[in-house]
Design a protein around this motif. Structure first.
Motif, PDB file in Angstrom:
ATOM      1  N   LEU A  82       8.077   0.802   8.803  1.00 23.52           N
ATOM      2  CA  LEU A  82       6.995   1.389   8.052  1.00 23.52           C
ATOM      3  C   LEU A  82       7.193   2.517   7.033  1.00 23.52           C
ATOM      4  CD1 LEU A  82       3.714   1.710   7.650  1.00 23.52           C
ATOM      5  CD2 LEU A  82       4.150   3.624   9.239  1.00 23.52           C
ATOM      6  N   THR A  83       7.211   2.372   5.645  1.00 20.92           N
ATOM      7  CA  THR A  83       7.399   3.194   4.621  1.00 20.92           C
ATOM      8  C   THR A  83       6.235   3.859   4.200  1.00 20.92           C
ATOM      9  OG1 THR A  83       9.498   2.158   3.985  1.00 20.92           O
ATOM     10  CG2 THR A  83       8.749   3.617   2.737  1.00 20.92           C
ATOM     11  N   TYR A  84       5.855   5.022   4.480  1.00 22.51           N
ATOM     12  CA  TYR A  84       4.809   5.852   4.090  1.00 22.51           C
ATOM     13  C   TYR A  84       5.262   6.550   2.711  1.00 22.51           C
ATOM     14  CZ  TYR A  84       1.110   9.405   4.031  1.00 22.51           C
ATOM     15  OH  TYR A  84      -0.123  10.003   3.492  1.00 22.51           O
ATOM     16  N   ALA A  85       4.596   6.069   1.388  1.00 24.18           N
ATOM     17  CA  ALA A  85       4.989   6.578   0.071  1.00 24.18           C
ATOM     18  C   ALA A  85       3.834   7.260  -0.387  1.00 24.18           C
ATOM     19  CB  ALA A  85       5.287   5.427  -0.841  1.00 24.18           C
ATOM     20  N   THR A  86       3.913   8.350  -1.078  1.00 22.84           N
ATOM     21  CA  THR A  86       2.899   9.088  -1.862  1.00 22.84           C
ATOM     22  C   THR A  86       3.047   8.967  -3.250  1.00 22.84           C
ATOM     23  OG1 THR A  86       4.344  11.122  -1.824  1.00 22.84           O
ATOM     24  CG2 THR A  86       2.757  10.739  -0.097  1.00 22.84           C
ATOM     25  N   VAL A  87       2.056   9.326  -4.139  1.00 26.50           N
ATOM     26  CA  VAL A  87       2.489   9.007  -5.650  1.00 26.50           C
ATOM     27  C   VAL A  87       1.808  10.515  -5.976  1.00 26.50           C
ATOM     28  CG1 VAL A  87       1.427   8.121  -7.764  1.00 26.50           C
ATOM     29  CG2 VAL A  87       1.607   6.781  -5.778  1.00 26.50           C
ATOM     30  N   LYS A  88       2.858  11.109  -6.878  1.00 28.73           N
ATOM     31  CA  LYS A  88       3.037  12.475  -7.175  1.00 28.73           C
ATOM     32  C   LYS A  88       1.585  12.499  -8.123  1.00 28.73           C
ATOM     33  CE  LYS A  88       5.519  15.997  -9.262  1.00 28.73           C
ATOM     34  NZ  LYS A  88       6.815  16.531 -10.069  1.00 28.73           N
ATOM     35  N   GLY A  89       0.699  13.781  -7.947  1.00 27.12           N
ATOM     36  CA  GLY A  89      -0.175  14.039  -8.824  1.00 27.12           C
ATOM     37  C   GLY A  89      -1.475  12.982  -8.630  1.00 27.12           C
ATOM     38  N   ALA A 136      -5.528   6.474  -6.971  1.00 23.30           N
ATOM     39  CA  ALA A 136      -4.012   6.609  -7.626  1.00 23.30           C
ATOM     40  C   ALA A 136      -3.980   5.504  -8.752  1.00 23.30           C
ATOM     41  CB  ALA A 136      -3.051   6.527  -6.449  1.00 23.30           C
ATOM     42  N   THR A 137      -4.305   4.538  -8.487  1.00 29.41           N
ATOM     43  CA  THR A 137      -4.060   3.508  -9.657  1.00 29.41           C
ATOM     44  C   THR A 137      -4.742   3.663 -10.896  1.00 29.41           C
ATOM     45  OG1 THR A 137      -5.811   2.164  -8.618  1.00 29.41           O
ATOM     46  CG2 THR A 137      -3.398   1.592  -8.106  1.00 29.41           C
ATOM     47  N   GLU A 138      -5.775   4.351 -11.035  1.00 34.31           N
ATOM     48  CA  GLU A 138      -6.718   4.891 -12.141  1.00 34.31           C
ATOM     49  C   GLU A 138      -5.861   6.132 -12.787  1.00 34.31           C
ATOM     50  OE1 GLU A 138     -11.150   6.579 -13.319  1.00 34.31           O
ATOM     51  OE2 GLU A 138     -10.713   5.786 -11.232  1.00 34.31           O
ATOM     52  N   TYR A 139      -5.478   7.045 -12.190  1.00 36.03           N
ATOM     53  CA  TYR A 139      -4.897   8.325 -12.416  1.00 36.03           C
ATOM     54  C   TYR A 139      -3.368   8.094 -12.871  1.00 36.03           C
ATOM     55  CZ  TYR A 139      -9.274  10.077 -11.164  1.00 36.03           C
ATOM     56  OH  TYR A 139     -10.770  10.523 -10.989  1.00 36.03           O
ATOM     57  N   ASN A 140      -2.721   7.255 -11.990  1.00 34.88           N
ATOM     58  CA  ASN A 140      -1.174   7.181 -12.207  1.00 34.88           C
ATOM     59  C   ASN A 140      -0.822   5.889 -12.254  1.00 34.88           C
ATOM     60  OD1 ASN A 140      -1.949   9.826 -10.685  1.00 34.88           O
ATOM     61  ND2 ASN A 140       0.140  10.131 -11.385  1.00 34.88           N
ATOM     62  N   PRO A 141      -1.304   4.837 -13.073  1.00 37.77           N
ATOM     63  CA  PRO A 141      -0.930   3.470 -13.130  1.00 37.77           C
ATOM     64  C   PRO A 141       0.536   3.135 -13.486  1.00 37.77           C
ATOM     65  CG  PRO A 141      -2.132   3.872 -15.313  1.00 37.77           C
ATOM     66  CD  PRO A 141      -2.069   5.236 -14.313  1.00 37.77           C
ATOM     67  N   ARG A 142       1.268   4.230 -14.136  1.00 42.99           N
ATOM     68  CA  ARG A 142       2.797   3.984 -14.396  1.00 42.99           C
ATOM     69  C   ARG A 142       3.420   4.042 -13.414  1.00 42.99           C
ATOM     70  NH1 ARG A 142       2.846   8.287 -18.968  1.00 42.99           N
ATOM     71  NH2 ARG A 142       0.882   7.421 -20.103  1.00 42.99           N
ATOM     72  N   ILE A 150       3.940  -0.965  -6.232  1.00 38.86           N
ATOM     73  CA  ILE A 150       3.313  -2.256  -5.618  1.00 38.86           C
ATOM     74  C   ILE A 150       4.332  -3.222  -5.821  1.00 38.86           C
ATOM     75  CG2 ILE A 150       1.388  -3.919  -5.644  1.00 38.86           C
ATOM     76  CD1 ILE A 150       0.803  -1.344  -4.306  1.00 38.86           C
ATOM     77  N   ASP A 151       5.199  -3.350  -7.058  1.00 41.46           N
ATOM     78  CA  ASP A 151       6.000  -4.276  -7.294  1.00 41.46           C
ATOM     79  C   ASP A 151       7.365  -4.168  -6.459  1.00 41.46           C
ATOM     80  OD1 ASP A 151       6.936  -6.429  -9.057  1.00 41.46           O
ATOM     81  OD2 ASP A 151       8.355  -5.047  -9.945  1.00 41.46           O
ATOM     82  N   ARG A 152       7.658  -3.075  -5.960  1.00 39.59           N
ATOM     83  CA  ARG A 152       8.755  -2.812  -5.263  1.00 39.59           C
ATOM     84  C   ARG A 152       8.380  -3.413  -3.830  1.00 39.59           C
ATOM     85  NH1 ARG A 152      10.766   3.035  -7.223  1.00 39.59           N
ATOM     86  NH2 ARG A 152      11.496   2.356  -9.320  1.00 39.59           N
ATOM     87  N   LEU A 212       5.916  -5.631  -3.119  1.00 40.69           N
ATOM     88  CA  LEU A 212       5.809  -7.054  -2.978  1.00 40.69           C
ATOM     89  C   LEU A 212       7.183  -7.780  -3.041  1.00 40.69           C
ATOM     90  CD1 LEU A 212       2.825  -7.568  -5.273  1.00 40.69           C
ATOM     91  CD2 LEU A 212       2.905  -7.942  -2.851  1.00 40.69           C
ATOM     92  N   SER A 213       8.325  -7.000  -3.544  1.00 38.10           N
ATOM     93  CA  SER A 213       9.553  -7.709  -3.693  1.00 38.10           C
ATOM     94  C   SER A 213      10.497  -7.376  -2.465  1.00 38.10           C
ATOM     95  CB  SER A 213      10.167  -7.503  -5.088  1.00 38.10           C
ATOM     96  OG  SER A 213      10.473  -6.087  -5.420  1.00 38.10           O
ATOM     97  N   TYR A 214       9.970  -6.503  -1.512  1.00 39.37           N
ATOM     98  CA  TYR A 214      10.586  -6.078  -0.448  1.00 39.37           C
ATOM     99  C   TYR A 214      11.737  -4.980  -0.887  1.00 39.37           C
ATOM    100  CZ  TYR A 214       8.399  -9.486   2.172  1.00 39.37           C
ATOM    101  OH  TYR A 214       7.458 -10.500   2.902  1.00 39.37           O
ATOM    102  N   TYR A 215      11.538  -4.387  -2.013  1.00 36.36           N
ATOM    103  CA  TYR A 215      12.605  -3.373  -2.406  1.00 36.36           C
ATOM    104  C   TYR A 215      12.210  -2.046  -1.855  1.00 36.36           C
ATOM    105  CZ  TYR A 215      14.845  -0.122  -5.588  1.00 36.36           C
ATOM    106  OH  TYR A 215      15.949   0.704  -6.262  1.00 36.36           O
ATOM    107  N   TYR A 216      13.304  -1.367  -1.024  1.00 36.43           N
ATOM    108  CA  TYR A 216      13.134  -0.020  -0.411  1.00 36.43           C
ATOM    109  C   TYR A 216      13.138   1.006  -1.461  1.00 36.43           C
ATOM    110  CZ  TYR A 216      13.909  -2.561   3.779  1.00 36.43           C
ATOM    111  OH  TYR A 216      13.610  -3.400   4.640  1.00 36.43           O
ATOM    112  N   ILE A 217      12.092   1.825  -1.771  1.00 43.00           N
ATOM    113  CA  ILE A 217      11.948   2.778  -2.536  1.00 43.00           C
ATOM    114  C   ILE A 217      13.030   3.864  -2.179  1.00 43.00           C
ATOM    115  CG2 ILE A 217      10.461   4.571  -3.373  1.00 43.00           C
ATOM    116  CD1 ILE A 217       8.202   2.916  -3.049  1.00 43.00           C
TER     117      ILE A 217
END
Length: 79
Positions: free
Chosen positions: A46-53, A58-64, A70-72, A74-79
Motif C-alpha cells: 500500500l502506498t499512501y500519497a499526498t498532494v502538496k498544497g 485535489a484534482t480541482e486545485y492541483n490537476p498538474r 493517477i497515471d503512475r 494505473l501503470s503500476y509505477y512506484y512514485i
C-alpha cells in the motif's frame, strides 16, 4: 484540512502493515508534488500519497500534480 489525514493514518496503522519506507517526496517537472509512504504485508503493498498544497478536491486545485499521480498508479509505477 478537509481530508482526514489523521484518520487515514490511524486506519492504515490499524491494518498492521510493516513500513516499507517512510515519507519521501515525489516529483512532477522537477518540483515536489507531494509525499509518499509505503507499507507492506506479505505479498501486499500500500502506498499512501499526498498532494502538496491540495485541499479536499485535489484534482480541482492541483490537476498538474494529480494527473501524473493517477497515471503512475494505473501503470503500476512506484512514485
Amino acid at each position: 484540512m478537509f481530508v482526514p489525514y489523521v484518520g487515514t493514518e490511524e486506519w492504515i496503522t490499524s491494518l498492521n502493515l510493516s513500513i516499507d519506507y517512510t515519507w519521501r517526496p515525489w516529483f512532477v517537472n522537477g518540483q515536489v508534488a507531494g509525499y509518499t509512504k509505503a507499507y507492506t504485508r506479505k505479498a501486499y503493498s500500500l502506498t499512501y500519497a499526498t498532494v502538496k498544497g491540495a485541499g479536499h478536491a485535489a484534482t480541482e486545485y492541483n490537476p498538474r500534480e494529480c494527473f501524473p499521480m493517477i497515471d503512475r498508479w494505473l501503470s503500476y509505477y512506484y512514485i
